[in-house]
Design an enzyme around this catalytic site. Sequence first.
Site, PDB file in Angstrom:
ATOM      1  N   HIS A 101       0.849  -1.200   0.000  1.00  8.80           N
ATOM      2  CA  HIS A 101       0.000   0.000   0.000  1.00  8.80           C
ATOM      3  C   HIS A 101       0.888   1.254   0.000  1.00  8.80           C
ATOM      4  O   HIS A 101       1.947   1.275   0.627  1.00  8.80           O
ATOM      5  CB  HIS A 101      -0.909  -0.013   1.229  1.00  8.80           C
ATOM      6  CG  HIS A 101      -1.965   1.030   1.167  1.00  8.80           C
ATOM      7  ND1 HIS A 101      -1.728   2.340   1.504  1.00  8.80           N
ATOM      8  CD2 HIS A 101      -3.258   0.961   0.768  1.00  8.80           C
ATOM      9  CE1 HIS A 101      -2.840   3.038   1.330  1.00  8.80           C
ATOM     10  NE2 HIS A 101      -3.786   2.221   0.881  1.00  8.80           N
ATOM     11  N   GLU A 173      -3.185   2.321  -7.787  1.00  5.43           N
ATOM     12  CA  GLU A 173      -3.429   3.299  -6.721  1.00  5.43           C
ATOM     13  C   GLU A 173      -2.539   4.518  -6.971  1.00  5.43           C
ATOM     14  O   GLU A 173      -1.419   4.590  -6.469  1.00  5.43           O
ATOM     15  CB  GLU A 173      -3.063   2.620  -5.395  1.00  5.43           C
ATOM     16  CG  GLU A 173      -3.455   3.371  -4.172  1.00  5.43           C
ATOM     17  CD  GLU A 173      -2.803   2.799  -2.900  1.00  5.43           C
ATOM     18  OE1 GLU A 173      -3.491   2.740  -1.895  1.00  5.43           O
ATOM     19  OE2 GLU A 173      -1.613   2.443  -2.915  1.00  5.43           O
TER      20      GLU A 173
HETATM   21  P1  13P Z   1      -9.015   6.848   0.106  1.00  3.85           P
HETATM   22  O1  13P Z   1     -10.192   6.144  -0.503  1.00  3.85           O
HETATM   23  O2  13P Z   1      -9.294   7.362   1.480  1.00  3.85           O
HETATM   24  O3  13P Z   1      -8.410   7.862  -0.804  1.00  3.85           O
HETATM   25  O4  13P Z   1      -7.899   5.750   0.321  1.00  3.85           O
HETATM   26  C1  13P Z   1      -7.577   4.921  -0.727  1.00  3.85           C
HETATM   27  C2  13P Z   1      -6.744   3.850  -0.218  1.00  3.85           C
HETATM   28  O5  13P Z   1      -5.676   4.073   0.311  1.00  3.85           O
HETATM   29  C3  13P Z   1      -7.268   2.506  -0.297  1.00  3.85           C
HETATM   30  O6  13P Z   1      -6.456   1.597   0.359  1.00  3.85           O
END
Ligand code: 13P
Length: 259
Positions: A101, A173
């Site tokens: 992450h 992400e």
């Molecule tokens: P947000 O949806 O709060 O931007 O976070 C995304 C995330 O880190 C998912 O693991």
Amino acid sequence: MRKTMHKKLIVGNLKMNPVSPAEFGRYLDMLEKETKGKNFEKTEIVICPPAIYFRQFSERKFKNIKLGAQDVYWEYQGAYTGEISAGMVKANGAEYSIVGHSERRKYFGENEEIINSKLKAILRSGLKAILCVGESGEERKSNQTAPVLKKQLEKSLAGIGIGKAEYITIVYEPIWAVGTDKTPSSDEVLEAKIVIKKILTVLYSKKAVEKMKILYGGSVKSFCAGQVCVDPAMDGALIGRESLAPYEFIKIVKIVEEK
Ligand code: 13P
């Protein structure tokens, strides 16, 4: 890109929330209210709470929500103060673990080598992996998105054979979107998905990659879920803040279900 063949996957990452068992109990009450008796046929739902709440989650015996970890350590057991192994997580009811992450990379200095070790441990233990990759704002501005994704995927997946590919879900992400109010356009998400698929196809094979899900993660809200995860080619989403509000979280699931 053609419509996904997969059941969509919606993962809620609660991060370091909520702050007490009592508050988590109230969260579970709300989640139960939103999901009880519902059969989410097109969607698999996973909640990743802090591991200290696993038992509390499992006691609710959700039929339509699976349990996931936010992170694990790569060793099986031993003198590693503060760490939790993939095997422990599995033995306590989890079916999935997130790895790599952006917050682990940013605050805990996790690099691809560490992520690779963790990913291997996750797969060895029989958990399914949710591997996050993505570029920073600076990298996007300087057109580095594709090379960054390539480096992250190649290094994180090093030494992991084609037979394991189907147990790995990739999350695109973009770091510049996480925890902000910015979301990429559906074209940008799709573009990243195409790049990721190409890289994975070189690493594995077209057939193996068809079995892998690719999700979007970063500021997903119900009002923009259609833009980033309901597109027919996308396989779902990893959701942070909005997963702390069961009503909004399940609203996203319903948007996906109705598609
Ligand atoms: P947000 O949806 O709060 O931007 O976070 C995304 C995330 O880190 C998912 O693991």
